[in-house]
Design an enzyme around this catalytic site. Structure first.
Site, mmCIF file in Angstrom:
data_model
loop_
_atom_site.group_PDB
_atom_site.id
_atom_site.type_symbol
_atom_site.label_atom_id
_atom_site.label_comp_id
_atom_site.label_asym_id
_atom_site.label_seq_id
_atom_site.Cartn_x
_atom_site.Cartn_y
_atom_site.Cartn_z
ATOM 1 N N PHE A 70 4.810 -42.502 -38.536
ATOM 2 C CA PHE A 70 4.504 -41.733 -39.740
ATOM 3 C C PHE A 70 3.090 -41.968 -40.240
ATOM 4 O O PHE A 70 2.558 -41.190 -41.021
ATOM 5 C CB PHE A 70 5.525 -41.989 -40.863
ATOM 6 C CG PHE A 70 5.663 -43.420 -41.276
ATOM 7 C CD1 PHE A 70 4.778 -44.005 -42.166
ATOM 8 C CD2 PHE A 70 6.716 -44.183 -40.770
ATOM 9 C CE1 PHE A 70 4.923 -45.332 -42.538
ATOM 10 C CE2 PHE A 70 6.867 -45.514 -41.151
ATOM 11 C CZ PHE A 70 5.964 -46.083 -42.039
ATOM 12 N N TYR A 116 10.075 -48.374 -49.373
ATOM 13 C CA TYR A 116 10.028 -47.262 -50.318
ATOM 14 C C TYR A 116 11.363 -47.008 -51.007
ATOM 15 O O TYR A 116 11.522 -46.018 -51.710
ATOM 16 C CB TYR A 116 9.523 -45.997 -49.622
ATOM 17 C CG TYR A 116 8.078 -46.129 -49.197
ATOM 18 C CD1 TYR A 116 7.061 -45.972 -50.128
ATOM 19 C CD2 TYR A 116 7.726 -46.456 -47.899
ATOM 20 C CE1 TYR A 116 5.738 -46.116 -49.771
ATOM 21 C CE2 TYR A 116 6.413 -46.601 -47.521
ATOM 22 C CZ TYR A 116 5.412 -46.433 -48.458
ATOM 23 O OH TYR A 116 4.098 -46.585 -48.106
ATOM 24 N N PHE A 133 6.301 -51.920 -38.782
ATOM 25 C CA PHE A 133 4.847 -51.874 -38.755
ATOM 26 C C PHE A 133 4.306 -52.826 -37.702
ATOM 27 O O PHE A 133 4.655 -54.002 -37.682
ATOM 28 C CB PHE A 133 4.259 -52.279 -40.110
ATOM 29 C CG PHE A 133 4.360 -51.219 -41.166
ATOM 30 C CD1 PHE A 133 3.400 -50.216 -41.262
ATOM 31 C CD2 PHE A 133 5.408 -51.222 -42.065
ATOM 32 C CE1 PHE A 133 3.493 -49.245 -42.241
ATOM 33 C CE2 PHE A 133 5.512 -50.254 -43.045
ATOM 34 C CZ PHE A 133 4.549 -49.255 -43.136
#
Length: 155
Positions: A70, A116, A133
């Site tokens: 993303f 998030y 990540f």
């Protein structure tokens, strides 16, 4: 006697209640509930470490658990710069990058509560998403692993 599961629409016949219950409650594959930190590369010497309050530069590639990328600073050639531990980034980063050495590479698996949350970050990150990540610490307070100042041409 047959096995029954009560659902809002009424009882449903199944061959095996236990397998059906497990499937109904199973989370998506790859989801985590706590921060996971994997060190993928550590430099031979760790002259400069990231601490709370340091201004750090990090290259990263963010993916969902299905492998969808993303965002990626690697492709842009532009690492993100921020103050570690100050809430400028998601909590999983503020926690997962602490103690990292310049030149070190880590894989962070971040649960939604440290990412998030339930709301996500539409349209690219769905609510409740575990984030993965790949990170590389480029500089701390403007210093690279060679001890010199980081310049844009070096990064």
């Amino acid at each position: 006697m047959s096995d029954l599961i009560w659902e809002p629409s009424g009882p449903i016949h199944t061959g095996n209640v236990n397998s059906r219950c497990r499937l109904a409650s199973a989370k998506k594959s790859g989801d985590v509930t706590e921060l996971q930190i994997g060190v993928k590369h550590k430099p031979e010497s760790c002259e400069i470490q990231a601490h709370k309050g340091d201004r750090i530069k990090v290259h990263y590639r963010g993916k969902l658990t299905d492998g969808t990328v993303f965002d990626s600073s690697f492709e842009r050639g532009d690492p993100i710069e921020f103050e570690l531990g100050s809430g400028q980034v998601i909590k999983g980063w503020d926690q997962g990058l602490l103690g990292m050495c310049v030149g070190e590479k880590r894989k962070l698996k971040i649960p939604a509560k440290l990412g998030y949350g339930a709301q996500g970050s539409p349209p690219t990150i769905p609510g409740g998403a575990t984030l993965i990540f790949d990170t590389e610490l480029v500089a701390v307070n403007g210093k690279t692993s060679s001890g010199g100042k980081a310049s844009d041409s070096e990064l």
